[in-house]
Write an enzyme that holds these catalytic residues in place. Structure first.
Site, PDB file in Angstrom:
ATOM      1  NE  ARG A  54      67.091  76.585  44.163  1.00 16.59           N
ATOM      2  CZ  ARG A  54      66.956  75.745  44.993  1.00 16.59           C
ATOM      3  NH1 ARG A  54      65.802  75.675  45.798  1.00 16.59           N
ATOM      4  NH2 ARG A  54      67.846  74.769  45.505  1.00 16.59           N
ATOM      5  CB  THR A  55      68.857  75.954  37.173  1.00 12.08           C
ATOM      6  OG1 THR A  55      69.172  76.793  38.295  1.00 12.08           O
ATOM      7  CG2 THR A  55      69.112  76.662  35.833  1.00 12.08           C
ATOM      8  CE  LYS A  83      79.532  54.755  28.891  1.00  8.58           C
ATOM      9  NZ  LYS A  83      78.582  54.503  27.564  1.00  8.58           N
ATOM     10  NE  ARG A 104      73.522  74.716  37.555  1.00 12.98           N
ATOM     11  CZ  ARG A 104      72.917  75.176  38.638  1.00 12.98           C
ATOM     12  NH1 ARG A 104      72.729  74.258  39.668  1.00 12.98           N
ATOM     13  NH2 ARG A 104      72.239  76.278  38.558  1.00 12.98           N
ATOM     14  CG  HIS A 132      73.269  80.805  37.476  1.00 11.49           C
ATOM     15  ND1 HIS A 132      72.262  80.372  36.522  1.00 11.49           N
ATOM     16  CD2 HIS A 132      72.837  80.061  38.461  1.00 11.49           C
ATOM     17  CE1 HIS A 132      71.547  79.563  36.950  1.00 11.49           C
ATOM     18  NE2 HIS A 132      71.667  79.338  38.240  1.00 11.49           N
TER      19      HIS A 132
HETATM   20  N1   CP Z   1      69.534  79.054  41.791  1.00 14.98           N
HETATM   21  C1   CP Z   1      69.999  77.946  41.475  1.00 14.98           C
HETATM   22  O1   CP Z   1      70.808  77.928  40.515  1.00 14.98           O
HETATM   23  O2   CP Z   1      69.391  76.958  42.151  1.00 14.98           O
HETATM   24  P1   CP Z   1      69.840  75.267  41.738  1.00 14.98           P
HETATM   25  O3   CP Z   1      71.178  75.200  42.135  1.00 14.98           O
HETATM   26  O4   CP Z   1      68.786  74.541  42.515  1.00 14.98           O
HETATM   27  O5   CP Z   1      69.398  75.195  40.334  1.00 14.98           O
END
Ligand code: CP
Length: 305
Positions: A54-55, A83, A104, A132
């Protein structure tokens, strides 16, 4: 309100209520109508050192829908991180190839570190078990969309509250807006003290529970989360709690009319598929809202709205 242009989105704690509302109102406008050339000639670097559906895809789709383009990393092993390149070296380089970075990483504090070496804005798509914030904006957007207010709501955060970065960010934000919080988790996965310490400073009302049944009739929002296998050092500890909460239609017999279930997704066992067909399920629309919130954030930090 501080200007949004060139601003980093690292932690929900960096934003005032007024600024959060500005982001949500901008996202609402994008949900109604999108400008397909707003970010023309702008490049998003989408750096996902940890898995995401999603993100990552909603950031990338948001950029494309606004006329921008993307360069993308979907896994650490296909970059020089494999590496041994440090996060800060990687960011210093990618920074030169783009106008904005969404990232991320499993390391807590990695997004803050990246913002210290980047000239372009950093959008934190999750740093370890820490924060998040873009998820929190879309969670708040979805709560507001369904409840028309944030103050005074009864919200349960359920499941992995210890490692769940979405619940850490959301608890803080809801505390700021005056919601009443119910933390439902096995004792070993309860909300960390650094989060409750912040909530006390905000004078937020919260209580801790191990079972949801008696609280259900009071709730406006039930925010379910996955017990995150990947965060457990000991697999036996995961086995003990993995199916602690499974929502079925039986649990929903006494809920309020306005009651909604949210989940940051992905789900594993937490929500039975039968619940998807009830009027209470809002998690897929919630994920859809991620697109509009991330369009708004990209446009804001690039100074286009
Ligand atoms: N909600 C969320 O962070 O989903 P993903 O891990 O799929 O990005």
């Amino acid at each position: 309100m501080k200007p949004f242009k060139n601003r980093n989105i690292i932690s929900i704690k960096d934003f005032t209520k007024e600024e959060i509302m500005h982001i949500l109102n901008t996202a609402k406008k994008f949900k109604i109508k999108v400008n397909p050339i707003l970010l023309k000639h702008k490049i998003l670097a989408s750096l996902f050192f940890e898995p995401s559906t999603r993100t990552r895809f909603s950031f990338e789709s948001a950029m494309e829908r606004l006329g921008g383009s993307i360069i993308s990393l979907a896994e650490a092993k296909s970059s020089s991180a494999s590496k041994g390149e440090s996060v800060s070296d990687s960011i210093k380089i990618v920074d030169k190839y783009c106008d904005v970075i969404a990232m991320r990483h499993s390391l807590e504090g990695s997004a803050r570190l990246a913002s210290e070496v980047s000239n372009n804005p950093i959008l934190n798509g999750g740093d370890g078990a820490n924060q998040h914030p873009t998820q929190t904006f879309l969670d708040l957007f979805s709560i507001l969309e369904t409840q028309k207010k944030l103050k005074g709501l009864n919200v349960a955060l359920v499941g992995d509250l210890k490692y769940g970065r979405t619940t850490h960010s959301l608890a803080y934000a809801l505390g700021m807006f005056g919601a009443r919080l119910f933390f439902i988790a096995p004792p070993s996965l309860q909300m960390p003290s650094y989060v409750t310490h912040d909530l006390k400073k905000l004078k937020a009302k919260y209580s801790t529970h191990t079972e949801p049944e008696r609280i259900m009739p009071k709730l406006d929002i039930f925010y379910a989360t996955r017990i995150q296998k990947e965060r457990f050092g000991d697999p036996m500890e995961y086995e003990k709690v993995k199916d602690a909460y499974i929502i079925t239609n039986k649990l929903l017999t006494k809920v309020k009319k306005n009651f909604k279930i949210l989940h940051p997704l992905p789900r594993v066992n937490e929500i039975n598929y039968e619940v998807d067909n009830t009027p209470y399920a809002y998690y897929f629309e919630q994920a859809n809202n991620g697109l509009f919130v991330r369009e708004a954030l990209l446009a804001l930090v690039l100074g286009k709205v």
